[in-house]
Design a protein around this motif. Structure first.
Motif, PDB file in Angstrom:
ATOM      1  N   LEU A  92      57.741  27.956  31.139  1.00  0.00           N
ATOM      2  CA  LEU A  92      57.851  26.527  30.891  1.00  0.00           C
ATOM      3  C   LEU A  92      56.816  26.108  29.867  1.00  0.00           C
ATOM      4  CD1 LEU A  92      58.276  25.334  34.555  1.00  0.00           C
ATOM      5  CD2 LEU A  92      60.036  25.525  32.829  1.00  0.00           C
ATOM      6  N   ALA A  93      57.126  25.125  29.105  1.00  0.00           N
ATOM      7  CA  ALA A  93      56.208  24.652  28.067  1.00  0.00           C
ATOM      8  C   ALA A  93      55.038  23.910  28.707  1.00  0.00           C
ATOM      9  CB  ALA A  93      56.952  23.730  27.115  1.00  0.00           C
ATOM     10  N   ASP A  94      53.905  23.957  28.024  1.00  0.00           N
ATOM     11  CA  ASP A  94      52.747  23.208  28.492  1.00  0.00           C
ATOM     12  C   ASP A  94      52.976  21.726  28.248  1.00  0.00           C
ATOM     13  OD1 ASP A  94      51.556  25.538  29.188  1.00  0.00           O
ATOM     14  OD2 ASP A  94      50.247  25.646  27.442  1.00  0.00           O
ATOM     15  N   LYS A  95      52.339  20.905  29.066  1.00  0.00           N
ATOM     16  CA  LYS A  95      52.456  19.470  28.875  1.00  0.00           C
ATOM     17  C   LYS A  95      51.162  18.793  29.285  1.00  0.00           C
ATOM     18  CE  LYS A  95      54.157  17.405  33.109  1.00  0.00           C
ATOM     19  NZ  LYS A  95      55.184  16.603  33.703  1.00  0.00           N
ATOM     20  N   TYR A  96      50.971  17.600  28.731  1.00  0.00           N
ATOM     21  CA  TYR A  96      49.846  16.774  29.111  1.00  0.00           C
ATOM     22  C   TYR A  96      50.245  15.945  30.320  1.00  0.00           C
ATOM     23  CZ  TYR A  96      47.811  17.746  24.557  1.00  0.00           C
ATOM     24  OH  TYR A  96      47.283  18.363  23.475  1.00  0.00           O
ATOM     25  N   ASN A  97      49.320  15.790  31.249  1.00  0.00           N
ATOM     26  CA  ASN A  97      49.532  14.911  32.384  1.00  0.00           C
ATOM     27  C   ASN A  97      48.196  14.240  32.666  1.00  0.00           C
ATOM     28  OD1 ASN A  97      50.713  13.597  34.489  1.00  0.00           O
ATOM     29  ND2 ASN A  97      51.523  15.442  35.457  1.00  0.00           N
ATOM     30  N   TYR A  98      48.233  12.987  33.080  1.00  0.00           N
ATOM     31  CA  TYR A  98      46.993  12.258  33.247  1.00  0.00           C
ATOM     32  C   TYR A  98      46.994  11.486  34.558  1.00  0.00           C
ATOM     33  CZ  TYR A  98      49.305   7.867  32.205  1.00  0.00           C
ATOM     34  OH  TYR A  98      50.124   6.775  32.263  1.00  0.00           O
ATOM     35  N   LEU A  99      45.799  11.096  34.955  1.00  0.00           N
ATOM     36  CA  LEU A  99      45.607  10.261  36.127  1.00  0.00           C
ATOM     37  C   LEU A  99      44.630   9.159  35.744  1.00  0.00           C
ATOM     38  CD1 LEU A  99      45.856   9.707  39.225  1.00  0.00           C
ATOM     39  CD2 LEU A  99      43.842  11.138  39.481  1.00  0.00           C
TER      40      LEU A  99
END
Length: 177
Positions: free
Chosen positions: A67-74
Motif C-alpha cells: 500500500l502507498a504511504d500516506k500522511y495522517n494527522y491528529l
C-alpha cells in the motif's frame, strides 16, 4: 401476515441480486495475482495505453502489492496557554501532529495516539513551559518549538511502548496578548 411482510421483500432482494449478477461479467481485480498483468489496455489502433514500466508494482514477501504511504494527522484538542518568559505577555497555541506511514499503519498509529491524547497534552505542556516571544514570533523559533515537541513526544511514545512515528508537528494557530 408478519411472515409475508418479512419474506416477500427479502425474496425480491435476493432475486434481483441474482438476476443482476447474471448480466454482469466477472472480471477479477488482480489483487490476488503474484505478478502484474503484462497486457495493457488496447485502443482502436491496437496501441497499448499502459506502458510496461507503469505496470510494475512493489510486492511484499507474500506477493501482494504494498500500500502507498500516506500522511495522517491528529489535531490535539487542547489550547496550550501560558506566559512568555521574556515579555510576560500571555500566549496560546494549538498543535497538530502528523505521521507519514503505510496507509493502514498510519490510521492505526493515529488511533493509538488519540487514545493517549491526554497524556500527550501534559507532555506538550511541559515541553513548551519556557517559551519566549522570539520563539513564537520568528519562523526559526517556531521551527525549534515544533522540533522540541516532536522529539519530546517521540521519546514519550518510546517510553509508553509505541513506535516513535511522529514525523511532523505543526503550530496551527498561535496568539500573543
Amino acid at each position: 401476515m408478519f411472515y409475508l411482510q418479512l419474506f416477500i421483500p427479502a425474496t425480491l432482494v435476493f432475486l434481483l441480486f441474482g438476476i443482476g449478477h447474471l448480466y454482469v461479467e466477472a472480471d477479477y481485480s488482480g489483487v490476488y495475482f503474484k505478478e502484474a498483468p503484462t497486457e495493457g489496455l488496447a485502443t482502436e489502433t491496437g496501441d497499448s495505453v499502459v506502458d510496461e514500466e507503469e505496470l510494475t508494482v512493489e510486492l511484499d514477501e507474500n506477493g501482494l502489492p504494498l500500500l502507498a504511504d500516506k500522511y495522517n494527522y491528529l489535531k490535539i484538542e487542547n489550547v496550550f496557554q501560558g506566559r512568555l518568559n521574556d515579555t510576560q505577555e500571555l500566549f496560546s497555541l494549538e498543535i497538530a501532529v502528523a505521521t507519514y506511514q503505510m496507509n493502514i499503519t498510519a490510521d492505526f498509529f493515529i488511533k493509538g495516539i488519540y487514545e493517549i491524547e491526554t497524556n500527550m497534552v501534559s507532555e506538550i505542556s511541559t515541553l513548551i513551559l519556557d517559551t519566549t516571544s522570539e520563539e513564537l514570533t520568528t519562523l526559526v523559533g517556531r521551527k525549534s518549538i515544533t522540533d522540541k515537541i516532536m522529539n519530546g513526544l517521540n521519546d514519550y511514545l518510546v517510553g509508553e511502548g509505541f513506535s516513535p512515528d511522529i514525523h511532523y508537528v505543526y503550530i496551527i494557530n498561535y496568539n500573543i496578548i
